[in-house]
Design a protein around this motif. Structure first.
Motif, PDB file in Angstrom:
ATOM      1  N   ASP A  30       0.851  -1.189   0.000  1.00  0.00           N
ATOM      2  CA  ASP A  30       0.000   0.000   0.000  1.00  0.00           C
ATOM      3  C   ASP A  30       0.888   1.242   0.000  1.00  0.00           C
ATOM      4  OD1 ASP A  30      -1.831   2.014   0.346  1.00  0.00           O
ATOM      5  OD2 ASP A  30      -2.839   1.093   2.056  1.00  0.00           O
ATOM      6  N   PRO A  31       0.798   2.081  -1.038  1.00  0.00           N
ATOM      7  CA  PRO A  31       1.636   3.288  -1.081  1.00  0.00           C
ATOM      8  C   PRO A  31       1.454   4.202   0.127  1.00  0.00           C
ATOM      9  CG  PRO A  31       0.667   2.894  -3.231  1.00  0.00           C
ATOM     10  CD  PRO A  31       0.009   1.920  -2.286  1.00  0.00           C
ATOM     11  N   ASN A  32       0.300   4.128   0.797  1.00  0.00           N
ATOM     12  CA  ASN A  32       0.092   4.956   1.987  1.00  0.00           C
ATOM     13  C   ASN A  32       0.978   4.519   3.148  1.00  0.00           C
ATOM     14  OD1 ASN A  32      -1.930   6.688   0.940  1.00  0.00           O
ATOM     15  ND2 ASN A  32      -3.458   5.067   1.196  1.00  0.00           N
ATOM     16  N   GLY A  33       1.402   3.258   3.135  1.00  0.00           N
ATOM     17  CA  GLY A  33       2.330   2.793   4.147  1.00  0.00           C
ATOM     18  C   GLY A  33       1.791   2.745   5.556  1.00  0.00           C
ATOM     19  N   HIS A  34       0.467   2.555   5.714  1.00  0.00           N
ATOM     20  CA  HIS A  34      -0.103   2.541   7.069  1.00  0.00           C
ATOM     21  C   HIS A  34       0.511   1.438   7.913  1.00  0.00           C
ATOM     22  CE1 HIS A  34      -2.888   5.644   6.115  1.00  0.00           C
ATOM     23  NE2 HIS A  34      -3.605   4.934   5.273  1.00  0.00           N
ATOM     24  N   ALA A  35       0.679   0.260   7.328  1.00  0.00           N
ATOM     25  CA  ALA A  35       1.232  -0.861   8.094  1.00  0.00           C
ATOM     26  C   ALA A  35       2.704  -0.622   8.420  1.00  0.00           C
ATOM     27  CB  ALA A  35       1.060  -2.159   7.313  1.00  0.00           C
ATOM     28  N   THR A  36       3.465  -0.155   7.433  1.00  0.00           N
ATOM     29  CA  THR A  36       4.882   0.106   7.656  1.00  0.00           C
ATOM     30  C   THR A  36       5.087   1.118   8.777  1.00  0.00           C
ATOM     31  OG1 THR A  36       5.488  -0.426   5.376  1.00  0.00           O
ATOM     32  CG2 THR A  36       6.993   0.998   6.589  1.00  0.00           C
ATOM     33  N   ASN A  37       4.383   2.230   8.681  1.00  0.00           N
ATOM     34  CA  ASN A  37       4.506   3.258   9.715  1.00  0.00           C
ATOM     35  C   ASN A  37       3.888   2.807  11.030  1.00  0.00           C
ATOM     36  OD1 ASN A  37       5.819   5.433   8.182  1.00  0.00           O
ATOM     37  ND2 ASN A  37       3.947   5.454   6.979  1.00  0.00           N
ATOM     38  N   GLY A  38       2.795   2.013  10.929  1.00  0.00           N
ATOM     39  CA  GLY A  38       2.142   1.525  12.133  1.00  0.00           C
ATOM     40  C   GLY A  38       2.976   0.538  12.910  1.00  0.00           C
ATOM     41  N   LEU A  39       3.951  -0.077  12.242  1.00  0.00           N
ATOM     42  CA  LEU A  39       4.872  -0.992  12.926  1.00  0.00           C
ATOM     43  C   LEU A  39       6.151  -0.285  13.377  1.00  0.00           C
ATOM     44  CD1 LEU A  39       4.454  -4.129  10.647  1.00  0.00           C
ATOM     45  CD2 LEU A  39       3.844  -3.988  13.074  1.00  0.00           C
ATOM     46  N   GLY A  40       6.210   1.030  13.134  1.00  0.00           N
ATOM     47  CA  GLY A  40       7.342   1.809  13.620  1.00  0.00           C
ATOM     48  C   GLY A  40       8.506   1.924  12.656  1.00  0.00           C
ATOM     49  N   PHE A  41       8.258   1.728  11.357  1.00  0.00           N
ATOM     50  CA  PHE A  41       9.346   1.750  10.379  1.00  0.00           C
ATOM     51  C   PHE A  41       9.213   2.952   9.437  1.00  0.00           C
ATOM     52  CE2 PHE A  41       9.451  -2.523  11.933  1.00  0.00           C
ATOM     53  CZ  PHE A  41      10.799  -2.854  11.927  1.00  0.00           C
ATOM     54  N   GLU A  42       9.004   4.123   9.999  1.00  0.00           N
ATOM     55  CA  GLU A  42       8.886   5.333   9.188  1.00  0.00           C
ATOM     56  C   GLU A  42      10.179   5.606   8.429  1.00  0.00           C
ATOM     57  OE1 GLU A  42       7.648  10.058   9.646  1.00  0.00           O
ATOM     58  OE2 GLU A  42       7.525   8.698  11.371  1.00  0.00           O
ATOM     59  N   ASP A  43      11.317   5.264   9.037  1.00  0.00           N
ATOM     60  CA  ASP A  43      12.596   5.469   8.345  1.00  0.00           C
ATOM     61  C   ASP A  43      12.690   4.613   7.091  1.00  0.00           C
ATOM     62  OD1 ASP A  43      12.683   3.131   9.923  1.00  0.00           O
ATOM     63  OD2 ASP A  43      14.878   3.138   9.892  1.00  0.00           O
ATOM     64  N   ALA A  44      12.171   3.381   7.168  1.00  0.00           N
ATOM     65  CA  ALA A  44      12.186   2.494   6.002  1.00  0.00           C
ATOM     66  C   ALA A  44      11.259   3.009   4.912  1.00  0.00           C
ATOM     67  CB  ALA A  44      11.783   1.082   6.417  1.00  0.00           C
ATOM     68  N   TYR A  45      10.154   3.634   5.309  1.00  0.00           N
ATOM     69  CA  TYR A  45       9.189   4.174   4.347  1.00  0.00           C
ATOM     70  C   TYR A  45       9.839   5.268   3.493  1.00  0.00           C
ATOM     71  CZ  TYR A  45       4.832   6.237   2.593  1.00  0.00           C
ATOM     72  OH  TYR A  45       3.823   6.722   1.793  1.00  0.00           O
ATOM     73  N   HIS A  46      10.804   5.970   4.065  1.00  0.00           N
ATOM     74  CA  HIS A  46      11.479   7.059   3.347  1.00  0.00           C
ATOM     75  C   HIS A  46      12.896   6.682   2.926  1.00  0.00           C
ATOM     76  CE1 HIS A  46       8.218   9.817   4.344  1.00  0.00           C
ATOM     77  NE2 HIS A  46       8.299   9.425   5.595  1.00  0.00           N
ATOM     78  N   ALA A  47      13.223   5.403   2.974  1.00  0.00           N
ATOM     79  CA  ALA A  47      14.584   4.970   2.673  1.00  0.00           C
ATOM     80  C   ALA A  47      14.926   5.166   1.196  1.00  0.00           C
ATOM     81  CB  ALA A  47      14.764   3.507   3.062  1.00  0.00           C
ATOM     82  N   GLU A  48      16.208   5.331   0.921  1.00  0.00           N
ATOM     83  CA  GLU A  48      16.655   5.549  -0.454  1.00  0.00           C
ATOM     84  C   GLU A  48      16.494   4.284  -1.291  1.00  0.00           C
ATOM     85  OE1 GLU A  48      20.713   6.924  -2.853  1.00  0.00           O
ATOM     86  OE2 GLU A  48      20.485   7.336  -0.707  1.00  0.00           O
ATOM     87  N   THR A  49      16.805   3.128  -0.713  1.00  0.00           N
ATOM     88  CA  THR A  49      16.625   1.849  -1.403  1.00  0.00           C
ATOM     89  C   THR A  49      15.301   1.250  -0.983  1.00  0.00           C
ATOM     90  OG1 THR A  49      19.013   1.473  -1.417  1.00  0.00           O
ATOM     91  CG2 THR A  49      17.604  -0.439  -1.798  1.00  0.00           C
ATOM     92  N   ASP A  50      14.453   0.904  -1.959  1.00  0.00           N
ATOM     93  CA  ASP A  50      13.116   0.451  -1.600  1.00  0.00           C
ATOM     94  C   ASP A  50      12.653  -0.670  -2.531  1.00  0.00           C
ATOM     95  OD1 ASP A  50      12.280   1.699  -3.995  1.00  0.00           O
ATOM     96  OD2 ASP A  50      11.773   3.550  -2.956  1.00  0.00           O
ATOM     97  N   LEU A  51      11.391  -1.039  -2.394  1.00  0.00           N
ATOM     98  CA  LEU A  51      10.827  -2.147  -3.158  1.00  0.00           C
ATOM     99  C   LEU A  51      10.974  -1.934  -4.661  1.00  0.00           C
ATOM    100  CD1 LEU A  51       9.231  -4.810  -3.217  1.00  0.00           C
ATOM    101  CD2 LEU A  51       7.121  -3.460  -3.054  1.00  0.00           C
ATOM    102  N   GLY A  52      10.849  -0.695  -5.108  1.00  0.00           N
ATOM    103  CA  GLY A  52      10.990  -0.410  -6.531  1.00  0.00           C
ATOM    104  C   GLY A  52      12.340  -0.826  -7.074  1.00  0.00           C
ATOM    105  N   ASP A  53      13.377  -0.662  -6.272  1.00  0.00           N
ATOM    106  CA  ASP A  53      14.716  -1.055  -6.704  1.00  0.00           C
ATOM    107  C   ASP A  53      14.830  -2.564  -6.866  1.00  0.00           C
ATOM    108  OD1 ASP A  53      15.935   1.592  -6.666  1.00  0.00           O
ATOM    109  OD2 ASP A  53      15.717   1.485  -4.490  1.00  0.00           O
TER     110      ASP A  53
END
Length: 281
Positions: A30-53
């Motif tokens: 989900d591009p909104n990242g509710h689960a990612t942020n809800g699990l405390g990984f806001e840094d990963a949501y804004h990371a330079e290397t991501d799923l697209g890579d």
């Protein structure tokens, strides 16, 4: 196909219970990242290397992106660039199979026993990728005038078109956020009656009531006994509990935030359904 019905809550808590059974990867598509942020990984949501890579250019491997959580499962996080990934997938060769080939095929059975996806609330390439990668769907649905209509739109706009190309099985329909009595004409009652008495097929040869979990299953005979005062009205479905909403604000699955909650049992049953490949009565 609708926001706010409990997709992230359901998928996170399902992943948490599956982690009790085997190694589990939770993928936030989900591009909104509710689960990612809800699990405390806001840094990963804004990371330079991501799923697209991982899935577009192959510039990274899943291991470069996956994060270990404190709750027994790993997380492949969403990112703030995932909407752009959605657009690029539309023009990519085998764009609907990228998550399967780049993430699931290398990891499922080799590193993880289970992979759970949280999906966007709209049709598109990310949802298509999840369907191709898994072939299995759990659909949360909440009471309200649009509940059954929303379910039908999900089938018509997402599941049935996918079935023209791949096998997709609905493992369970999950009545979610229930809080009213069912011995009165409430929206909860209407939803449960609709799900438990419908005759149309949700999977080939399988009528809708057969994919309603036991924690939400009420037969016509039981409804009649409830109305006659012969049966104490049960509290079926996943019930509205403050702990469920608070758990994500505390960046925890329900099992870890409120281990005594009466709503853990439904997620345990969902994990069993996934492990068994469907509901077994």
């Amino acid at each position: 196909m609708k926001g706010g019905v409990g997709k992230s809550t359901t998928s996170i808590n399902l992943a948490r219970q599956l982690a009790e059974r085997g190694s589990t990867l939770f993928v936030d598509l989900d591009p909104n990242g509710h689960a990612t942020n809800g699990l405390g990984f806001e840094d990963a949501y804004h990371a330079e290397t991501d799923l697209g890579d991982v899935i577009l250019e192959g510039a990274a491997t899943p291991g470069d992106v996956i994060r270990e959580t404190e709750y027994g499962f790993d997380l492949l996080p969403s990112s703030d660039s995932l909407e752009d990934v959605e657009t690029e997938l539309a023009g990519a060769m085998q764009g609907s199979a990228r998550v399967k080939s780049k993430v699931v095929d290398p990891l499922l059975g080799e590193v993880y026993d289970y992979v759970v996806f949280d999906c966007p609330a709209y049709p598109g390439m990310l949802n298509n990728n999840a369907l191709v990668a898994t072939g299995n769907v759990v659909i949360p649905i909440e009471p309200g005038s649009s509940a059954i209509g929303g379910y039908k739109r999900t089938m018509e706009r997402l599941i049935e078109p996918a079935r023209e190309y791949i096998d997709v099985e609905v493992l369970a329909i999950v009545p979610n956020k229930l809080e009213d009595r069912i011995d009165q004409r409430t929206e909860d009652r209407e939803l449960l009656e609709s799900l438990n008495t419908a005759e149309h097929e949700v999977n080939p040869g399988q009528p809708l009531p057969e994919v309603v979990p036991e924690f939400a299953r009420i037969t016509e005979a039981e409804f009649e006994r409830i109305d006659a005062g012969e049966l104490e009205p049960p509290k079926p479905g996943i019930r509205h509990r403050a702990a469920l909403s608070r758990s994500l604000s505390h960046e925890q699955p329900l099992q870890d935030y409120a281990p005594d909650s009466d709503q853990i049992a439904p997620y345990e049953e969902l994990a069993e359904i996934v492990a068994n490949g469907g509901i077994q009565r």
